[in-house]
Write an enzyme that holds these catalytic residues in place. Sequence first.
Site: not given
Ligand code: RNT
Ligand code: ZN
Length: 421
Positions: A189, A266, A330
């Site tokens: 990411w 997201h 997450d």
């Molecule tokens: C960020 C993503 C990512 C992080 C982690 C720390 O918007 O969701 O996955 O939250 O990798």
């Molecule tokens: Zn994430």
Amino acid sequence: MKTFSDSRIEKVFQFAKETYATHGVDVDAALKTLSSIPVSLHCWQGDDVTGFENKEGLSGGIQATGNYPGKARNGDELRQDLELVLKLAPGKKRLNLHSIYAETGVKKVDRAKLQPEHFAGWMDWAKARGIGLDFNGSFFSHPKAASGFTLSSRDAAIRDYWVEHAISCRKIGEAMGRKQGSPCVTNIWIPDGFKDIPVDRKTPREILRQSLDRILAEKIDSRYLLDAVEPKLFGIGSESCVIGSHEFYLAYAVEKKILLCLDAGHYHPTETIADKISSSLIFLDEILLHVSRGVRWDSDHVVILNDDLLAIAAEIVRGGFLDRVHIGLDFFDASINRLAAWTIGVRCMQKALLAALLEPADLRRREVEGDYTGRLAMLEELKTLPLGAIWDYHCLQHQAPAGPAWLDEVRAYEQKVLSKR
Ligand code: RNT
Ligand code: ZN
């Protein structure tokens, strides 16, 4: 907290089991399946995504708010905390690490130069507990990410640096996979994007594609490593355009036959990832989930047993996707006890899976026959079946606390350990 005796839990379970049987549900089979589903716990709930490199603030458009005392400051503390969380949730767990949790001793090791040996402590610990590891490159909280661009940067030196980091992370993931005997899902990411309206959305995306191609150029055995890419709609500071958007990574994952990572926070606030699972899996072999909870924005609140979570679990089970969906968590809440946050999230994920596994097959028949009245009626009736009685029994079977008894253990640990930090 008053808790019920084991024999009472067993008795209530027997009644509940009979209730489910009247709906044609085999509770024992459901529990057997539930016990086999791994949920990958994210290490970063334990320290608000700080990591061990330095204590500079979190950047890259993600934010942990709150200052609850007692956060883990090093690998030993984080592992000690995790030990308790692992005990408080029944069944199979994995652990999801970020590269910023490398243990490099007194030496500072650049992210681009990280090696499997810097995760030896984690690997040994996980191996001893029979826990598989998953992994992530960390493309944030770093001076070379200060411009807001990493793999899609127009600056060749910047993107080369991050390409090198991502390649080293794949090697680390491979080493983890070899050691643990199950593939390490290694996720990318990046925060890259524009705060305000760009006039060229194309070039950074072309650059990102090239960087990813370089990262994935070396084939790595899928018995050890599974690559994943994680799209996003917006972040703080990238409100107008995120380079790694959903369409970008969906297409890329299909092209490269890698995993797409669907993070529940997201997308647009009323858009859920549940509906994306079946579509993705028609074209992809496997996907990764980042189960999270956005409140009005991608706020990474602790996962709770809400409709969104139930829908995610239901989609995985109804589609027969249990062996094609890697479930990862997450979220990061720094305003409450961090171990409680972890425990609530993982137990809710498991409860949602249980609810899905206890769904009568009859629902599908109603749908096929066009009995939408019956489908809706039954979906609502099912909501008040005695799920909790089955869950408590499941916890008992796995030597995990039934009901809210886990909170007492967290409180005791807070007194004994966290309050001394
Ligand atoms: C960020 C993503 C990512 C992080 C982690 C720390 O918007 O969701 O996955 O939250 O990798
Ligand atoms: Zn994430």
